[in-house]
Design a protein around this motif. Structure first.
Motif, short mmCIF file in Angstrom:
data_model
loop_
_atom_site.label_atom_id
_atom_site.label_comp_id
_atom_site.label_asym_id
_atom_site.label_seq_id
_atom_site.Cartn_x
_atom_site.Cartn_y
_atom_site.Cartn_z
N ALA A 110 1.06 -1.16 0.31
CA ALA A 110 0.02 0.16 -0.02
C ALA A 110 0.86 1.37 -0.09
CB ALA A 110 -0.93 -0.10 1.22
N VAL A 111 1.94 1.28 0.85
CA VAL A 111 2.75 2.35 0.97
C VAL A 111 3.39 2.77 -0.43
CG1 VAL A 111 4.77 3.53 1.84
CG2 VAL A 111 3.06 2.40 3.44
N GLU A 112 3.98 1.40 -1.01
CA GLU A 112 4.84 1.53 -2.30
C GLU A 112 3.89 1.99 -3.31
OE1 GLU A 112 5.85 -2.39 -2.82
OE2 GLU A 112 7.57 -2.43 -1.21
N ASP A 113 2.59 1.72 -3.54
CA ASP A 113 1.73 2.18 -4.34
C ASP A 113 1.00 3.48 -4.32
OD1 ASP A 113 1.97 -0.36 -5.52
OD2 ASP A 113 0.03 -1.10 -4.91
N GLY A 114 1.53 4.22 -3.14
CA GLY A 114 1.10 5.56 -2.78
C GLY A 114 0.13 6.10 -1.59
N ALA A 115 -0.11 5.10 -1.04
CA ALA A 115 -1.33 5.50 -0.19
C ALA A 115 -0.49 6.53 0.94
CB ALA A 115 -1.64 4.21 0.86
N ARG A 116 -1.46 7.32 1.31
CA ARG A 116 -1.11 8.14 2.62
C ARG A 116 -1.37 7.60 3.83
NH1 ARG A 116 -2.98 14.58 2.86
NH2 ARG A 116 -1.69 14.87 4.65
N TYR A 117 -2.45 7.18 3.88
CA TYR A 117 -2.78 6.26 4.91
C TYR A 117 -2.95 5.06 4.84
CZ TYR A 117 -2.84 10.72 7.51
OH TYR A 117 -2.57 12.06 7.87
N VAL A 118 -3.04 4.09 5.79
CA VAL A 118 -3.18 2.67 5.53
C VAL A 118 -4.02 2.35 6.76
CG1 VAL A 118 -2.29 0.37 5.43
CG2 VAL A 118 -1.20 2.22 4.20
N LEU A 119 -5.17 1.57 6.70
CA LEU A 119 -6.10 1.06 7.67
C LEU A 119 -6.03 -0.35 7.52
CD1 LEU A 119 -8.61 2.26 9.72
CD2 LEU A 119 -9.89 1.14 7.71
N GLN A 120 -5.74 -0.86 8.96
CA GLN A 120 -6.17 -2.44 9.21
C GLN A 120 -7.39 -2.70 9.40
OE1 GLN A 120 -2.42 -2.05 12.30
NE2 GLN A 120 -3.23 -4.18 12.22
N MET A 121 -7.84 -3.82 8.92
CA MET A 121 -9.27 -3.82 9.01
C MET A 121 -9.63 -5.60 8.88
SD MET A 121 -12.64 -2.29 7.27
CE MET A 121 -14.27 -2.32 8.05
N ASP A 122 -10.26 -6.26 9.96
CA ASP A 122 -10.62 -7.40 9.74
C ASP A 122 -11.87 -7.81 8.81
OD1 ASP A 122 -8.86 -8.21 11.65
OD2 ASP A 122 -10.11 -8.42 13.13
N ALA A 123 -11.70 -8.96 8.24
CA ALA A 123 -12.72 -9.30 7.09
C ALA A 123 -14.01 -9.89 7.74
CB ALA A 123 -12.24 -10.39 6.17
N ASP A 124 -13.89 -9.98 9.07
CA ASP A 124 -15.08 -10.77 9.73
C ASP A 124 -16.50 -9.97 9.99
OD1 ASP A 124 -14.04 -9.53 11.81
OD2 ASP A 124 -13.40 -11.41 12.79
N GLY A 125 -16.23 -8.61 9.84
CA GLY A 125 -17.33 -7.62 10.13
C GLY A 125 -17.28 -7.14 11.63
N SER A 126 -16.24 -7.64 12.28
CA SER A 126 -16.09 -6.76 13.96
C SER A 126 -15.98 -5.50 13.78
CB SER A 126 -14.97 -7.78 14.45
OG SER A 126 -13.85 -7.64 13.85
N HIS A 127 -15.10 -5.05 12.60
CA HIS A 127 -14.68 -3.50 12.71
C HIS A 127 -15.76 -2.62 12.04
CE1 HIS A 127 -10.43 -5.18 13.19
NE2 HIS A 127 -10.97 -4.86 14.35
#
Length: 267
Positions: A110-127
């Motif tokens: 994500a950083v290499e591709d130019g993201a200014r911010y990166v969000l961690q998020m689970d796929a299970d719907g808990s967030h």
């Protein structure tokens, strides 16, 4: 055009409550998956439905035998920006070697591709996807290197599906890690975190040791040691309704040992 520290007028706000220019901030949501075929379509629709044109979803799939990676590829072909560029991509990994490894691979890309911010998020719907705009707004308005979606600051709540024992264990784990590491972070073990690209570069993702859930506290501790401001935003943490938790005994033991390892390394 609204600057990062200007006060936005009501007419300048996107439906998310963010200034229009902030809503276009390059933000990549990194979502690791393993056997999440039942959750990925729902989570993708939620994220793509946010009025945040700068948001990109990166699925990091560890060769899920249930076909999660294939489903994600098909979804990526569907969601395109107005100029035709993909709003979603998939990073396929050939081995399942831990949540931490999946996150570092996705965050690095994500950083290499130019993201200014990166969000961690689970796929299970808990967030809660609805909190992403608020977390980005806090980061942009305060200059924080890390904004945590926190279960344990005032206003934060846990699913009623969690029993009393599980809630107590989670609170104890946070108190245990924070006490050993000497931090004031309320939710140091939480996995819903928004990082600035500058913070991730300073942490040096390639140097992160943790393979499992202890990745969460290692990253936060290193960010604090590097001098980055950390903010916490209250969230409601929901329990997964589809699929199975990836938490096992080995992961729990790693979590118990990691605070001591980090403390020793700091010394």
């Amino acid at each position: 055009m609204i600057g990062e520290h200007d006060s936005p007028r009501a007419t300048d706000l996107a439906p998310t409550g963010l200034p229009e220019s902030w809503a276009h901030t390059p933000l990549t949501v990194v979502m690791p998956t393993y056997n999440e075929a039942g959750n990925v379509p729902v989570m993708t629709e939620l994220l793509m439905g946010l009025d945040m044109p700068g948001l990109h979803l990166l699925i990091v799939d560890d060769s899920s035998p249930d076909g999660t990676g294939k489903i994600a590829d098909e979804l990526a072909e569907k969601y395109l920006a107005e100029d035709g560029t993909p709003r979603m991509s998939v990073l396929h990994r050939t081995a399942k070697d831990g949540l931490g490894r999946a996150y570092t691979a996705g965050m690095s890309k994500a950083v290499e591709d130019g993201a200014r911010y990166v969000l961690q998020m689970d796929a299970d719907g808990s967030h809660p996807a609805g909190k992403i705009a608020e977390m980005l707004g806090v980061a942009l308005s305060t200059g924080a290197g890390l904004v945590i979606g926190s279960r344990y600051v005032p206003g934060g709540t846990l699913s009623d599906a969690w029993g009393k024992h599980r809630k107590l264990l989670s609170r104890w784990a946070n108190a245990y890690a924070s006490t050993i590491l000497g931090t004031r972070v309320r939710d140091i073990t939480g996995g819903f975190n928004l990082w600035s690209a500058d913070a991730l570069r300073a942490i040096d993702l390639a140097s992160v040791d943790s393979a499992g859930y202890s990745f969460q506290l290692e990253m936060k501790y290193v960010a604090l040691r590097r001098g980055f401001q950390v903010m916490e935003v209250p969230i409601h943490f929901e329990d997964r309704t589809v699929g199975e938790s990836k938490m096992n005994l080995a992961v729990q033991l790693e979590g118990l040992a990691m605070p001591w390892k980090l403390r020793a390394r700091a010394r």
